[in-house]
Design a protein around this motif. Structure first.
Motif, short mmCIF file in Angstrom:
data_model
loop_
_atom_site.label_atom_id
_atom_site.label_comp_id
_atom_site.label_asym_id
_atom_site.label_seq_id
_atom_site.Cartn_x
_atom_site.Cartn_y
_atom_site.Cartn_z
N GLY A 36 -1.76 7.13 -6.96
CA GLY A 36 -0.79 8.05 -7.04
C GLY A 36 0.41 8.29 -6.39
N CYS A 37 0.29 7.47 -5.15
CA CYS A 37 1.44 7.49 -4.36
C CYS A 37 2.78 6.97 -4.81
CB CYS A 37 1.39 6.83 -3.11
SG CYS A 37 -0.11 7.69 -2.21
N GLY A 38 2.34 5.99 -5.84
CA GLY A 38 3.54 5.29 -6.33
C GLY A 38 4.51 6.34 -7.15
N ARG A 39 3.94 7.56 -7.78
CA ARG A 39 4.64 8.41 -8.50
C ARG A 39 5.59 9.18 -7.59
NH1 ARG A 39 -0.19 8.35 -11.10
NH2 ARG A 39 -1.18 9.94 -9.93
N ARG A 40 4.97 9.31 -6.37
CA ARG A 40 5.91 10.21 -5.31
C ARG A 40 6.98 9.31 -4.49
NH1 ARG A 40 0.69 12.31 -4.51
NH2 ARG A 40 0.41 14.34 -5.48
N ALA A 41 6.67 7.86 -4.78
CA ALA A 41 7.76 7.13 -3.91
C ALA A 41 8.49 6.20 -4.85
CB ALA A 41 6.65 6.10 -2.98
N GLY A 42 8.95 7.07 -5.96
CA GLY A 42 9.97 6.60 -6.63
C GLY A 42 9.55 5.80 -8.18
N GLY A 43 8.80 6.22 -8.84
CA GLY A 43 8.39 5.89 -10.11
C GLY A 43 6.84 5.80 -10.48
N ARG A 44 6.44 5.47 -11.33
CA ARG A 44 4.94 5.40 -11.82
C ARG A 44 4.31 4.02 -11.80
NH1 ARG A 44 2.04 8.93 -14.50
NH2 ARG A 44 3.95 10.25 -15.02
N THR A 45 3.31 4.03 -11.12
CA THR A 45 2.69 2.60 -11.03
C THR A 45 1.49 2.52 -11.65
OG1 THR A 45 1.79 3.25 -8.84
CG2 THR A 45 3.78 2.19 -8.97
N THR A 46 1.01 1.46 -12.15
CA THR A 46 -0.39 1.17 -12.70
C THR A 46 -1.39 0.81 -11.84
OG1 THR A 46 -0.26 -1.38 -12.71
CG2 THR A 46 0.72 0.25 -14.44
N ALA A 47 -2.68 1.13 -12.00
CA ALA A 47 -3.74 0.82 -10.97
C ALA A 47 -3.64 -0.52 -10.51
CB ALA A 47 -4.94 1.13 -11.57
N THR A 48 -3.19 -1.60 -11.32
CA THR A 48 -3.06 -2.91 -10.98
C THR A 48 -1.90 -2.94 -9.72
OG1 THR A 48 -4.02 -3.77 -13.13
CG2 THR A 48 -2.67 -5.01 -11.55
N GLY A 49 -0.94 -2.34 -10.04
CA GLY A 49 0.16 -2.40 -9.14
C GLY A 49 -0.28 -1.79 -7.62
N ARG A 50 -1.09 -0.42 -7.80
CA ARG A 50 -1.57 0.02 -6.60
C ARG A 50 -2.50 -0.95 -5.85
NH1 ARG A 50 -1.63 4.66 -10.02
NH2 ARG A 50 -3.88 4.73 -10.13
N ARG A 51 -3.16 -1.73 -6.60
CA ARG A 51 -4.42 -2.68 -5.80
C ARG A 51 -3.37 -3.90 -5.27
NH1 ARG A 51 -7.69 -1.39 -10.40
NH2 ARG A 51 -6.69 -3.15 -11.63
N ALA A 52 -2.41 -4.23 -5.98
CA ALA A 52 -1.50 -5.41 -5.40
C ALA A 52 -0.82 -4.73 -4.08
CB ALA A 52 -0.56 -5.67 -6.53
N GLY A 53 -0.46 -3.47 -4.28
CA GLY A 53 0.26 -2.96 -3.00
C GLY A 53 -0.67 -2.97 -1.68
N LEU A 54 -1.94 -2.54 -1.91
CA LEU A 54 -2.96 -2.41 -1.04
C LEU A 54 -3.16 -3.97 -0.40
CD1 LEU A 54 -5.26 0.15 -2.31
CD2 LEU A 54 -4.33 0.27 -0.22
N ALA A 55 -3.40 -4.99 -1.39
CA ALA A 55 -3.52 -6.20 -0.76
C ALA A 55 -2.38 -6.53 -0.17
CB ALA A 55 -3.87 -6.95 -2.10
N ILE A 56 -1.17 -6.46 -0.32
CA ILE A 56 0.08 -6.85 0.41
C ILE A 56 0.30 -6.12 1.77
CG2 ILE A 56 2.56 -6.65 0.42
CD1 ILE A 56 2.50 -6.83 -2.48
N VAL A 57 -0.20 -4.77 1.80
CA VAL A 57 -0.21 -4.00 3.11
C VAL A 57 -1.52 -4.78 4.25
CG1 VAL A 57 -1.04 -1.96 4.07
CG2 VAL A 57 0.35 -1.91 2.18
N ARG A 58 -2.38 -5.29 3.63
CA ARG A 58 -3.41 -6.00 4.32
C ARG A 58 -2.94 -7.12 5.20
NH1 ARG A 58 -7.10 -4.30 0.31
NH2 ARG A 58 -8.56 -3.01 1.10
N VAL A 59 -1.80 -7.92 4.37
CA VAL A 59 -1.13 -9.07 4.84
C VAL A 59 -0.47 -8.60 6.30
CG1 VAL A 59 0.66 -10.67 4.69
CG2 VAL A 59 -0.76 -9.91 2.69
N GLY A 60 -0.16 -7.21 6.55
CA GLY A 60 0.46 -7.17 8.13
C GLY A 60 -0.17 -7.39 9.03
N VAL A 61 -1.64 -7.67 8.85
CA VAL A 61 -2.60 -7.78 9.95
C VAL A 61 -2.21 -9.50 10.30
CG1 VAL A 61 -4.69 -8.71 10.82
CG2 VAL A 61 -4.45 -6.54 9.48
N LEU A 62 -1.83 -10.26 9.25
CA LEU A 62 -1.55 -11.78 9.43
C LEU A 62 -0.05 -11.72 10.09
CD1 LEU A 62 -1.80 -14.64 9.09
CD2 LEU A 62 -0.76 -14.35 6.77
#
Length: 449
Positions: free
Chosen positions: A82-108
């Motif tokens: 649901g954060c996508g709706r507050r951060a500038g638009g509507r996102t799908t569940a797939t988009g949110r999962r992709a976002g979480l996966a990208i964030v994990r790359v921060g460890v790399l």
């Protein structure tokens, strides 16, 4: 090093990282009433009922996984449903999962900053990274698009990972040899408190776009505390003595550090391969298999998780008194068995096994957490812990993937229980291959004399 318990967080901790640097339902399927919705400070990929704090425990993972989180580092969290709706638009569940996966790359990406604290100093890096955390964390609430929101969290995850590592290293280098494990356990408890405080911002974050931005802006309240502490935080005397030495990852490829990195990394990977899926699917397992309601899950976690802080402090104190291995390895193995039993048992056994796994895992994690700093030289101590965090994340990915494959034919409970062979092997590796470092000076344990 630390082992997460069945509901670990930990170090963004970390937990994780330092090392490290703290585990339930996937973020796109957060349980009703959980803390997994737009929570600044909720841990990556951990949808858990409100009030459930991340805790350290279980078989050995790096202390920075990231797990060594302090209150100022606990507020930065990943994109949530649901954060996508507050951060500038509507996102799908797939988009949110992709976002979480990208964030994990921060460890790399944190590997690029891993040696910064070794080069410029623990104090300087901790203060600078904490300030960046507060400012960037506050700015995230103003992200105009979901892509910008994810990108900012990617950078924040990188900064928080290295910040957690540096805090753990600074703590270890300052205290007397007889109190290192206890000191790290107190840092871990402070990180858990900080993560718990972040949950209090959930009602504000749910109050529309303005509330969402305001929840993140609350992190600015930590800035005066950071600046106040910076004036009183001294530099590590050990860093000052070794500041002129080379600071490069290739130093870890030389004997005896190459073998130590392999051994510690292997135990971390084996442990994470079990505890990551056990944490990721914890509340989902209770809801789907045992039909727990959201209120029932909250009560369950309150009863079984509350003693975790006492286990952390007790584990650190016992490790300083009796030794790292004699306390950490047996308790870690027992914690893994109890956690595995939780996923195949039912009825009252669920409560007893979960409580046992949490207590023993917390104590084991605190007992083993100093190893990440004690076995590596001052000149690359932060860098070594950052690499161990990366290995732990790889172990988590392996465990989650394996559990997903086995869940079809076996069911999620049995699929996760089978993976307990990992931390059991990790405990054996600690017992057989790790040196005893309790009450010895870092110069001795790291081979710098």
């Amino acid at each position: 090093m630390r082992w997460p318990s069945p509901r670990t967080c930990a170090p963004s901790a970390a937990t994780t990282g330092s090392t490290g640097t703290a585990p339930a339902r996937p973020p796109d399927r957060a349980a009703p009433g959980s803390a997994g919705a737009c929570a600044p400070g909720a841990s990556v990929g951990r949808g858990r009922p409100a009030g459930a704090a991340r805790r350290p425990g279980g078989p050995p993972l790096p202390a920075a996984d990231p797990l060594l989180r302090v209150p100022v580092a606990a507020a930065g969290g990943p994109p949530r449903p649901g954060c996508g709706r507050r951060a500038g638009g509507r996102t799908t569940a797939t988009g949110r999962r992709a976002g979480l996966a990208i964030v994990r790359v921060g460890v790399l990406l944190a590997v690029a900053l891993g040696l910064a604290a070794d080069r410029v100093g623990r104090r300087r890096f901790v203060v600078a990274a904490a300030v960046v955390h507060c400012l960037l964390g506050a700015a995230i609430g103003l992200a105009p698009t979901f892509a910008a929101y994810v990108g900012a969290h990617l950078v924040l995850r990188c900064v928080d990972t290295t910040l957690a590592v540096a805090i753990g290293v600074l703590a270890v280098e300052w205290v007397p040899a007889a109190n290192r494990a206890l000191m790290l356990s107190l840092v871990l408890v402070a990180g858990g408190i900080g993560t718990g405080l972040a949950v209090l911002a959930l009602p504000l974050a749910a109050a529309g776009r303005g509330g969402f931005a305001a929840a993140y802006a609350l992190q600015l309240l930590g800035l005066p505390l950071v600046l106040h502490a910076a004036r009183r935080l001294p530099e590590s005397p050990r860093f000052l003595r070794h500041a002129g030495e080379p600071h490069a990852y290739r130093e870890l490829l030389r004997p005896p550090y190459r073998r130590r990195l392999v051994v510690v990394g292997a135990s971390s990977l084996l442990s994470a391969a079990f505890f990551a899926p056990s944490v990721e699917f914890f509340t989902r397992y209770l809801h789907d298999v045992h039909r727990f309601s959201s209120l029932h899950i909250v009560a369950f976690l309150a009863v079984t998780a509350a003693p975790g802080a006492a286990g952390v402090v007790a584990g650190g104190r016992l490790a300083d008194r009796f030794g790292r291995k004699v306390v950490g390895a047996p308790l870690g193995a027992a914690s893994a068995l109890a956690a595995a039993g939780f996923f195949v048992a039912g009825g009252p056994w669920l409560w007893l096994l979960s409580l046992t796994a949490a207590l023993l895992g917390a104590a084991s994690g605190a007992a083993l957490s100093p190893y990440g700093s004690e076995l590596f030289p001052t000149r690359v101590r932060s860098g070594a812990n950052t690499l161990l965090v990366l290995v732990t994340v790889c172990g988590s990915a392996i465990g989650l993937g394996t559990a997903g494959v086995l869940a079809g034919p076996l069911g999620i409970g049995h699929a996760i229980a089978i993976l307990a062979v990992g931390p059991l092997a990790g405990a054996a590796l600690v017992w057989l291959a790790f040196p005893e470092t309790a009450r010895r000076e870092l110069e001795d344990t790291a081979g710098e004399r």
